[in-house]
Design a protein around this motif. Structure first.
Motif, PDB file in Angstrom:
ATOM      1  N   UNK A  34      31.166  19.206  37.217  1.00  0.00           N
ATOM      2  CA  UNK A  34      31.826  20.330  36.551  1.00  0.00           C
ATOM      3  C   UNK A  34      33.277  20.403  37.015  1.00  0.00           C
ATOM      4  N   UNK A  35      34.191  20.416  36.049  1.00  0.00           N
ATOM      5  CA  UNK A  35      35.616  20.294  36.340  1.00  0.00           C
ATOM      6  C   UNK A  35      36.311  21.620  36.644  1.00  0.00           C
ATOM      7  N   UNK A  36      35.532  22.692  36.809  1.00  0.00           N
ATOM      8  CA  UNK A  36      36.133  23.956  37.248  1.00  0.00           C
ATOM      9  C   UNK A  36      36.386  24.949  36.135  1.00  0.00           C
ATOM     10  N   UNK A  37      36.817  26.151  36.536  1.00  0.00           N
ATOM     11  CA  UNK A  37      37.021  27.302  35.648  1.00  0.00           C
ATOM     12  C   UNK A  37      35.718  27.710  34.979  1.00  0.00           C
ATOM     13  N   UNK A  38      34.825  28.225  35.795  1.00  0.00           N
ATOM     14  CA  UNK A  38      33.531  28.704  35.318  1.00  0.00           C
ATOM     15  C   UNK A  38      33.638  30.128  34.784  1.00  0.00           C
ATOM     16  N   UNK A  39      34.688  30.831  35.189  1.00  0.00           N
ATOM     17  CA  UNK A  39      34.808  32.267  34.934  1.00  0.00           C
ATOM     18  C   UNK A  39      36.098  32.588  34.181  1.00  0.00           C
ATOM     19  N   UNK A  40      36.254  33.898  33.906  1.00  0.00           N
ATOM     20  CA  UNK A  40      37.458  34.435  33.244  1.00  0.00           C
ATOM     21  C   UNK A  40      37.522  33.999  31.780  1.00  0.00           C
ATOM     22  N   UNK A  64      33.696  21.494  41.051  1.00  0.00           N
ATOM     23  CA  UNK A  64      35.106  21.480  41.437  1.00  0.00           C
ATOM     24  C   UNK A  64      35.710  22.869  41.288  1.00  0.00           C
ATOM     25  N   UNK A  65      36.701  23.140  42.095  1.00  0.00           N
ATOM     26  CA  UNK A  65      37.347  24.450  42.107  1.00  0.00           C
ATOM     27  C   UNK A  65      38.456  24.509  41.056  1.00  0.00           C
ATOM     28  N   UNK A  66      38.375  25.511  40.173  1.00  0.00           N
ATOM     29  CA  UNK A  66      39.443  25.767  39.219  1.00  0.00           C
ATOM     30  C   UNK A  66      40.303  26.925  39.678  1.00  0.00           C
ATOM     31  N   UNK A  67      41.462  27.072  39.082  1.00  0.00           N
ATOM     32  CA  UNK A  67      42.349  28.166  39.468  1.00  0.00           C
ATOM     33  C   UNK A  67      41.726  29.537  39.206  1.00  0.00           C
ATOM     34  N   UNK A  68      40.980  29.659  38.108  1.00  0.00           N
ATOM     35  CA  UNK A  68      40.341  30.946  37.818  1.00  0.00           C
ATOM     36  C   UNK A  68      39.203  31.223  38.793  1.00  0.00           C
TER      37      UNK A  68
END
Length: 242
Positions: A34-40, A64-68
């Motif tokens: 998973x490339x990140x940004x699970x939320x928002x 993976x960690x997204x900015x959101x």
């Protein structure tokens, strides 16, 4: 032996994620990156995280960690309210967590804490939400924020002269380090594309699920692509990040 599948930015679209995984016909042998940004974005932000925690009990999952994700994590852990975050989907995550107990939130905080900034597989492929800036590779970065905020890697790939060869002295050093790079972060809808796009050695799998686009996944070996319906159609009456 299972498949390795990279999944783009979800942004709270749990219904799209479930639909996508059904189309892929995921089995327990498949590795999911998973490339990140699970939320928002859509109203299921907190539910997406709960779903992923359970999914990881069945499949090998790389989160993976997204900015959101970083912004929501900061709010959950410290109460930090970033005004820009609120303007760009943060309020939807705050709303999504209203009915979650303190115990449930703690489980989510643990999930956020365990996310990776980047992942390099055995075939020398890099997976990262946004990018990196150090010419010697992500291991040499001085600051973590670029992994989930950088846009220069993708902008460089978009602007690269297609005639320049990868062994040319002027070829970008960052693109010489890995056989392929898989990212999210910057929706390809901004360049009028609706499916994952490859530029140079970079695959961008963010197809604008937070806005009017679909949620996408790609088999990193065969390059087979799957997509959900446009996510906004699964959440009638909601605005997402539109």
């Amino acid at each position: 032996m299972g498949r390795s599948i990279a999944i783009g930015d979800i942004h709270g679209g749990l219904k799209a994620l479930i639909q996508l995984l059904e189309k892929i016909e995921v089995t327990p042998e498949d590795e999911l990156i998973f490339l990140g940004d699970y939320v928002d974005g859509w109203s299921d932000s907190a539910n997406v995280v709960s779903y992923l925690i359970e999914l990881a009990k069945q499949n090998t999952c790389i989160f993976l960690r997204g900015n959101h994700d970083d912004l929501t994590h900061r709010w959950l852990e410290t109460g930090e309210l970033n005004e820009k975050w609120l303007e760009h989907g943060g309020q939807s995550s705050i709303d999504a967590y209203r009915n979650f107990s303190a115990e449930e939130k703690e489980k989510h905080i643990e999930f956020y804490n365990q996310m990776l900034n980047y992942y390099i597989d055995k075939k020398n492929r890099l997976f990262v939400h946004a990018g990196f800036t150090n010419q010697h590779g992500p291991e040499q970065e001085y600051h973590d924020t670029g992994f989930y905020w950088d846009r220069t890697l993708w902008e460089m790939a978009l602007s690269l002269d297609k005639n320049i060869k990868s062994d040319d002295v002027n070829y970008p050093k960052r693109l010489q380090l890995f056989d392929e790079i898989f990212i999210g972060h910057t929706p390809v809808t901004r360049i009028d594309e609706s499916a994952p796009v490859k530029r140079a050695s970079i695959w961008n799998v963010d197809t604008g699920a937070a806005f009017m686009g679909k949620l996408s996944a790609i088999d990193v070996n065969s390059k087979e692509i799957w997509q959900s319906e446009p996510v906004f159609k699964l959440y009638p009456g909601e605005e997402g990040r539109n």
